[in-house]
Structures are given as structure tokens and as C-alpha cells.
Design a protein around this motif. Structure first.
Motif, PDB file in Angstrom:
ATOM      1  N   GLN A   1      15.345  10.266   3.343  1.00 18.62           N
ATOM      2  CA  GLN A   1      15.296   9.018   2.575  1.00 18.62           C
ATOM      3  C   GLN A   1      16.116   7.929   3.261  1.00 18.62           C
ATOM      4  N   GLU A   2      17.288   8.296   3.745  1.00 15.21           N
ATOM      5  CA  GLU A   2      18.123   7.325   4.443  1.00 15.21           C
ATOM      6  C   GLU A   2      17.417   6.766   5.672  1.00 15.21           C
ATOM      7  N   MET A   3      16.538   7.576   6.251  1.00  9.85           N
ATOM      8  CA  MET A   3      15.794   7.152   7.439  1.00  9.85           C
ATOM      9  C   MET A   3      14.555   6.332   7.081  1.00  9.85           C
ATOM     10  N   GLY A   4      14.230   6.245   5.763  1.00  6.30           N
ATOM     11  CA  GLY A   4      13.160   5.355   5.357  1.00  6.30           C
ATOM     12  C   GLY A   4      12.169   5.876   4.345  1.00  6.30           C
TER      13      GLY A   4
ATOM     14  N   PHE B   1       5.534   6.101   1.082  1.00  6.08           N
ATOM     15  CA  PHE B   1       5.789   6.347  -0.336  1.00  6.08           C
ATOM     16  C   PHE B   1       6.147   7.808  -0.599  1.00  6.08           C
ATOM     17  N   LEU B   2       5.494   8.715   0.112  1.00  5.91           N
ATOM     18  CA  LEU B   2       5.744  10.148  -0.072  1.00  5.91           C
ATOM     19  C   LEU B   2       5.559  10.861   1.247  1.00  5.91           C
TER      20      LEU B   2
ATOM     21  N   ILE C   1       0.857  -1.191   0.000  1.00  4.27           N
ATOM     22  CA  ILE C   1       0.000   0.000   0.000  1.00  4.27           C
ATOM     23  C   ILE C   1       0.886   1.232   0.000  1.00  4.27           C
ATOM     24  N   ARG C   2       0.659   2.136  -0.931  1.00  5.25           N
ATOM     25  CA  ARG C   2       1.440   3.380  -0.972  1.00  5.25           C
ATOM     26  C   ARG C   2       0.843   4.348   0.039  1.00  5.25           C
ATOM     27  N   ILE C   3       1.635   4.715   1.035  1.00  9.14           N
ATOM     28  CA  ILE C   3       1.150   5.601   2.093  1.00  9.14           C
ATOM     29  C   ILE C   3       1.835   6.954   1.967  1.00  9.14           C
ATOM     30  N   VAL C   4       1.018   7.991   1.954  1.00  4.08           N
ATOM     31  CA  VAL C   4       1.491   9.372   1.866  1.00  4.08           C
ATOM     32  C   VAL C   4       1.280  10.016   3.227  1.00  4.08           C
TER      33      VAL C   4
ATOM     34  N   VAL D   1       7.373   7.831  11.611  1.00  7.44           N
ATOM     35  CA  VAL D   1       6.828   6.827  10.693  1.00  7.44           C
ATOM     36  C   VAL D   1       7.805   6.442   9.583  1.00  7.44           C
ATOM     37  N   LEU D   2       8.971   7.065   9.554  1.00 12.69           N
ATOM     38  CA  LEU D   2       9.893   6.803   8.443  1.00 12.69           C
ATOM     39  C   LEU D   2      10.335   5.347   8.390  1.00 12.69           C
ATOM     40  N   LYS D   3      10.365   4.691   9.531  1.00 15.70           N
ATOM     41  CA  LYS D   3      10.784   3.282   9.558  1.00 15.70           C
ATOM     42  C   LYS D   3       9.825   2.378   8.797  1.00 15.70           C
TER      43      LYS D   3
END
Length: 300
Positions: A208-211, A177-178, A157-160, A171-173
Motif C-alpha cells: 500500500q505504501e508503494m501505491g 484499486f486492487l 478508472i478502478r484497475i485490478v 504498476v504500483l506507482k
């Protein structure tokens, strides 16, 4: 299917008063009522672009009934949870020499109400899109974003997520998706001031590195920068026009980005459409129309 969650939807009562003065009777010269909430704004813009979505969240009282009725007129469906105590908010937004707001509290949301929301979200399927945006009412545990994403993790599921600082960082872990911080929020996350495109790209890259999969950073009059999942960096200038309304512009950018990506799979196009949608709303009294969006697309 696209789903949006608005934990505390509202009726936004927007009034214009010439030279508002405290302590005196002031008369409005213009009045509008809008159906407010970040997720509702996303769904409304998507509807204007021809995309179906379902709005989720909590409503109560006669104001909640009006929100349910109103979103149908906006062109999308809802599956709100009716709460027993209190009423959905009425937010007063005063436009005068300065802009001021008085926001209502909203209803009392119980643990049982939250469980109903989780039951609804548990039915999402691979390929669905879920938009989580905005603040969390005081009566709901602050980790609800994390709990939702933990439940849906690994299901395709793509979660924004469009939220501030800790709500976003926590929530980065779960690899959203965006995410869409603005440049000031981006700096606050790392305790720095970002002043250049290079700064923004660098700190977006850290997210991004964080997820995070894709990081879209809005910069008001300076446009937006997207750091895409493959590391590509896209910059988009702002649409040109006269700003009438700041409410919902960021939500419209999110909606336009989602629509653009679903349509083409092209991140550059998604960023361009998101920018046009944000501009169309900012230059209107309400959510931008498809006609206005397409006109702006020609100028970007």
C-alpha cells in the motif's frame, strides 16, 4: 462497465486418466473443454452473478473462433482482436495420480495488434473497472501493464491487477484499486517468508505504501486477508468443501470481490463474496454457479 483483458486466451482441454503411465497408450475416463484465461474466468464468474463485462484480448485461427463463440454461451460479450498469424492456444491439463499441464504458445501478436488494444482501452470512462491479469506472451513487451495504466492514469478508472512479482510491483506507482498476490508471492516480493497473519498484514501494508489502494492476499486453505484503503484489516476463513478444480479459483475470488464491492461498497462483504466465489469454483468442474456461491455465503 467492467472490462477484462486476457492477452493469451485458450481452450483448456482437461482430461482425466486413471494411473497415467508414460510410454503407454492411456485412455481418458473423463474429458472437458473450458474457455481459459484469467480474464475470461473473471468475466464468466461475473456473468454468473449477473454482472455484465466485456472481455478483451487477442485471438487467432479456428481456436480463436471457438473462444469467441464459447464466451457468448458463458453469458458475456467480447471485443477480441483477431490476429493474423498462428492460432489461439490449446492447453492440455491432465488429471491423474498427479496433475500435469502442457500449455500452447498462442498466436504472434504484432505492435499493430497491441495498438488496436490501446485504442479500445482509450475509450474507458470514469467509473469503469478494468481487470488486468495473468502473464504476458513473449511477443508482447513486458511493460504493457505499465503502459496501459499510464495511459488511463487519473481518469477515475478502478484497475485490478492480478499478476506475479515484477509485473505487479512495476504498476504500483499508478495506484491500482486492487491487487491480489498470494502469501507466497507476497513473501517473494520482499525476499522473506511470511508465516503469520501479522507478517502478511505488514507486508501488504508495504505494498500500500508503494501505491496499491487495496491488497487482497489469498492463503489457500488458510483463507484470505484484506488490507483495505483506510488501513482496516479483514480476515476471512476459507469456504469448506471438496476441491475438484484449482483452475480459476483465484480469478473467481477477484470477480466476487469486484461484484461485492460494486454492490455494497463494503470491503468486508466484498471479501466474503470473493471467498465464496473462489470456493464455488474450486469445488466445481468449471466456474462456480450463482447457486453454489450463495450456498457457500450462508456458511461463511
Amino acid at each position: 462497465m467492467i472490462y477484462t483483458v486476457t492477452f493469451n486466451p485458450a481452450l483448456d482441454y482437461v482430461v482425466t486418466v486413471n494411473h497415467f503411465t508414460l510410454g503407454r497408450v492411456n485412455r481418458t475416463v473423463r474429458e472437458n473443454i473450458f474457455y481459459g484465461g484469467k480474464g475470461i474466468n473473471v468475466s464468466a464468474l461475473l456473468a454468473n452473478l449477473g454482472y455484465k463485462s466485456t472481455a478483451l484480448g487477442f485471438v487467432a485461427g479456428f481456436t480463436g473462433d471457438e473462444i469467441e463463440r464459447g464466451v457468448k454461451e458463458l453469458g458475456f460479450q467480447s471485443d477480441f482482436i483477431k490476429v493474423g498469424k498462428g492460432m489461439s492456444r490449446i492447453n492440455l491439463k491432465l488429471k491423474s495420480d498427479e496433475e500435469s499441464e502442457i500449455n500452447g504458445m498462442g498466436p504472434e501478436i504484432t505492435a499493430g495488434d497491441v495498438k488496436v488494444l490501446f485504442d479500445k482501452l482509450s475509450g474507458l470512462e470514469q467509473g469503469d473497472v478494468l481487470v488486468l491479469s495473468g502473464s504476458i506472451p513473449a511477443c508482447i513487451d513486458a511493460d504493457i501493464y505499465e503502459r496501459i495504466m499510464e495511459m488511463l492514469d487519473g481518469r477515475g478508472i478502478r484497475i485490478v491487477v492480478d499478476a506475479e512479482k515484477d509485473l505487479l510491483l512495476n504498476v504500483l506507482k499508478y495506484h491500482p484499486f486492487l491487487i491480489k498476490p498470494n502469501n507466497h508471492e507476497l513473501g517473494q516480493m520482499f525476499g522473506v517468508t511470511v508465516t503469520t497473519d501479522e507478517d502478511i498484514a505488514a507486508y501488504a501494508g508495504k505494498l500500500q505504501e508503494m501505491g496499491a489502494v487495496n491488497v487482497l492476499v489469498s492463503m489457500a486453505k488458510d483463507g484470505a486477508i484484506l488490507v483495505a484503503e483506510d488501513g482496516s484489516i479483514y480476515r476471512q476463513g476459507v469456504a469448506r468443501g471438496t476441491v475438484k478444480n484449482s483452475v480459476g479459483a483465484g480469478d473467481s475470488m477477484v470477480a466476487g470481490f469486484i461484484a461485492g464491492y460494486l454492490e455494497t461498497g463494503d470491503y468486508r462483504y466484498a471479501l466474503k463474496l470473493g471467498t465464496a466465489c473462489g470456493g464455488a469454483t474450486a469445488f466445481s468442474d468449471g466456474i462456480g454457479t450463482r447457486q453454489d456461491i450463495m450456498k457457500l455465503m450462508e456458511t461463511l
